[in-house]
Design an enzyme around this catalytic site. Sequence first.
Site, PDB file in Angstrom:
ATOM      1  N   HIS A   1      31.245 -17.958   8.875  1.00 17.84           N
ATOM      2  CA  HIS A   1      32.631 -18.241   8.496  1.00 17.84           C
ATOM      3  C   HIS A   1      33.460 -18.506   9.751  1.00 17.84           C
ATOM      4  O   HIS A   1      34.383 -19.328   9.733  1.00 17.84           O
ATOM      5  CB  HIS A   1      33.237 -17.078   7.708  1.00 17.84           C
ATOM      6  CG  HIS A   1      32.869 -17.093   6.258  1.00 17.84           C
ATOM      7  ND1 HIS A   1      33.114 -18.171   5.437  1.00 17.84           N
ATOM      8  CD2 HIS A   1      32.263 -16.171   5.479  1.00 17.84           C
ATOM      9  CE1 HIS A   1      32.687 -17.905   4.218  1.00 17.84           C
ATOM     10  NE2 HIS A   1      32.158 -16.696   4.214  1.00 17.84           N
TER      11      HIS A   1
ATOM     12  N   HIS B   1      25.842 -14.804   7.729  1.00 22.68           N
ATOM     13  CA  HIS B   1      26.767 -15.417   6.759  1.00 22.68           C
ATOM     14  C   HIS B   1      28.208 -15.221   7.224  1.00 22.68           C
ATOM     15  O   HIS B   1      29.000 -16.163   7.269  1.00 22.68           O
ATOM     16  CB  HIS B   1      26.573 -14.800   5.369  1.00 22.68           C
ATOM     17  CG  HIS B   1      27.614 -15.210   4.366  1.00 22.68           C
ATOM     18  ND1 HIS B   1      27.367 -16.097   3.337  1.00 22.68           N
ATOM     19  CD2 HIS B   1      28.934 -14.862   4.242  1.00 22.68           C
ATOM     20  CE1 HIS B   1      28.470 -16.269   2.638  1.00 22.68           C
ATOM     21  NE2 HIS B   1      29.448 -15.536   3.157  1.00 22.68           N
ATOM     22  N   GLU B   2      28.527 -13.984   7.563  1.00 19.66           N
ATOM     23  CA  GLU B   2      29.907 -13.685   7.937  1.00 19.66           C
ATOM     24  C   GLU B   2      30.287 -14.374   9.245  1.00 19.66           C
ATOM     25  O   GLU B   2      31.382 -14.926   9.374  1.00 19.66           O
ATOM     26  CB  GLU B   2      30.111 -12.172   8.022  1.00 19.66           C
ATOM     27  CG  GLU B   2      30.001 -11.474   6.667  1.00 19.66           C
ATOM     28  CD  GLU B   2      31.076 -11.914   5.684  1.00 19.66           C
ATOM     29  OE1 GLU B   2      32.106 -12.446   6.123  1.00 19.66           O
ATOM     30  OE2 GLU B   2      30.879 -11.744   4.467  1.00 19.66           O
TER      31      GLU B   2
ATOM     32  N   ASP C   1      38.227 -15.550  -7.899  1.00 21.00           N
ATOM     33  CA  ASP C   1      37.416 -15.784  -6.702  1.00 21.00           C
ATOM     34  C   ASP C   1      37.805 -17.107  -6.017  1.00 21.00           C
ATOM     35  O   ASP C   1      36.951 -17.907  -5.645  1.00 21.00           O
ATOM     36  CB  ASP C   1      35.929 -15.780  -7.121  1.00 21.00           C
ATOM     37  CG  ASP C   1      34.975 -15.921  -5.955  1.00 21.00           C
ATOM     38  OD1 ASP C   1      35.301 -15.440  -4.854  1.00 21.00           O
ATOM     39  OD2 ASP C   1      33.901 -16.520  -6.149  1.00 21.00           O
TER      40      ASP C   1
ATOM     41  N   TYR D   1      39.761 -22.544   1.774  1.00 16.63           N
ATOM     42  CA  TYR D   1      38.998 -21.541   1.032  1.00 16.63           C
ATOM     43  C   TYR D   1      39.400 -21.478  -0.427  1.00 16.63           C
ATOM     44  O   TYR D   1      39.843 -20.447  -0.937  1.00 16.63           O
ATOM     45  CB  TYR D   1      39.173 -20.185   1.721  1.00 16.63           C
ATOM     46  CG  TYR D   1      38.067 -19.203   1.423  1.00 16.63           C
ATOM     47  CD1 TYR D   1      36.742 -19.512   1.700  1.00 16.63           C
ATOM     48  CD2 TYR D   1      38.343 -17.956   0.888  1.00 16.63           C
ATOM     49  CE1 TYR D   1      35.732 -18.614   1.449  1.00 16.63           C
ATOM     50  CE2 TYR D   1      37.342 -17.043   0.625  1.00 16.63           C
ATOM     51  CZ  TYR D   1      36.034 -17.388   0.899  1.00 16.63           C
ATOM     52  OH  TYR D   1      35.020 -16.487   0.644  1.00 16.63           O
TER      53      TYR D   1
ATOM     54  N   GLU E   1      31.679 -21.293   1.582  1.00 22.87           N
ATOM     55  CA  GLU E   1      30.733 -20.219   1.242  1.00 22.87           C
ATOM     56  C   GLU E   1      29.284 -20.676   1.407  1.00 22.87           C
ATOM     57  O   GLU E   1      28.436 -19.947   1.913  1.00 22.87           O
ATOM     58  CB  GLU E   1      30.964 -19.771  -0.207  1.00 22.87           C
ATOM     59  CG  GLU E   1      31.962 -18.664  -0.339  1.00 22.87           C
ATOM     60  CD  GLU E   1      31.597 -17.474   0.522  1.00 22.87           C
ATOM     61  OE1 GLU E   1      30.442 -17.036   0.483  1.00 22.87           O
ATOM     62  OE2 GLU E   1      32.462 -17.005   1.264  1.00 22.87           O
TER      63      GLU E   1
ATOM     64  N   HIS F   1      32.461 -18.173  -4.481  1.00 19.68           N
ATOM     65  CA  HIS F   1      31.143 -17.529  -4.386  1.00 19.68           C
ATOM     66  C   HIS F   1      30.266 -17.876  -5.588  1.00 19.68           C
ATOM     67  O   HIS F   1      29.156 -17.373  -5.700  1.00 19.68           O
ATOM     68  CB  HIS F   1      31.272 -16.003  -4.308  1.00 19.68           C
ATOM     69  CG  HIS F   1      31.924 -15.494  -3.069  1.00 19.68           C
ATOM     70  ND1 HIS F   1      33.287 -15.321  -2.952  1.00 19.68           N
ATOM     71  CD2 HIS F   1      31.402 -15.135  -1.873  1.00 19.68           C
ATOM     72  CE1 HIS F   1      33.577 -14.857  -1.741  1.00 19.68           C
ATOM     73  NE2 HIS F   1      32.447 -14.735  -1.064  1.00 19.68           N
TER      74      HIS F   1
HETATM   75 ZN   LIG Z   1      31.362 -15.705   2.617  1.00 16.90          ZN
END
Ligand SMILES: [Zn+2]
Length: 358
Positions: free
Chosen positions: A180, A176-177, A273, A191, A200, A278
């Site tokens: 990005h 996931h990271e 957020d 974002y 996301e 998210h």
């Molecule tokens: Zn993320």
Amino acid sequence: MQPRPNNGLQPVFCTIVPPHVLDKLSQADDPLLADPARRTLEADGARRHHRRVTALAWTPQAARTSAAVPSKPHRTLYDCRHGTDLPGVKVRDEGDDPTRDASVNRAYAGLGATFDLLLTEYGRSSIDGKGLPLVGSVHYDEKYNNAFFDGEQMVFGDGDGEIFLDFTIAIDVIAHELAHGLTQYTANLAYEGQSGALNESVSDVFGSLVKQYSLGQSADQGDWLIGAGLLAPRVSGVALRSMKAPGTAYDDDVLGKDPQPASMDDYVDTDEDNGGVHINSGIPNRAFYLLATAFGGNAWERAGRIWFDVLTGGELAQDASFTDFARLTVKAAQQRFGEGDEAEAVLKAWSEVGVPTR
Ligand SMILES: [Zn+2]
């Protein structure tokens, strides 16, 4: 289109545990639960601000001018030994034998699986397409309840042991990271709001694909969870998010309830957020799950290919809405698979989550 600062490179600072979860946790009566969450929130907040300030100066591509594109990963792992200086002490380089530290070995394997999927299935060498070396640091800080990619490297906390466990446990979190980074080098989705939720969601999609790919699972066999195994036994929940059933990943006295909507009917308007990046990501996440399971077989082959084509195709605007993204997936399905079942399945998946495509 918004202007593209820094030649299109704009690192986002995503922590796998979003601020609204830690915020809830920091209000717990038990200081054993609240204190690590508060410390993690403060550290993340400072880092988030720091990234905004330094984003314009971030030019790693300038450092790499070699024309040869590597077909093997170059991974380096560091141990922070519970401090906060990055990257820490080097403990495993590419090709080295496994260490006695399971966190190091899991992070090494996760970085490798992400590299493998991108290269083998999509012909892309690392997240930048130019073999970007992959760097990870484990045992960051004391009881740090998060993991993140700071635009240059991955960082993993050990968790507080009460609510969160070692963040290297979940391979989909690692992927996931890193995804990005993939987004940052390609569509560079802004974002915030819907484009942020797409950013996301793309990371959850590739996170889940890397997990299924590394386990050899078909779409029907995958758990479609993000962060399975990260929640300590006392928590009522199975993961941080569920792509299959957004809003059902956890429902806990201390953590609260998973706030993700499963369709546009329940879209959450919020200032928190970054506008719910998210949270509303649950909607495109479920569209991808529905499509992949409708296709059957390996999710990374057709569904994943369509998403990859959109992300890297050059037509996705930085400020794309869900509808913009959905339309491009229909177009990508037609271009890659013709005017047949695939494009129809894509239309159906978006329709089921209430995102208009026509
Ligand atoms: Zn993320």
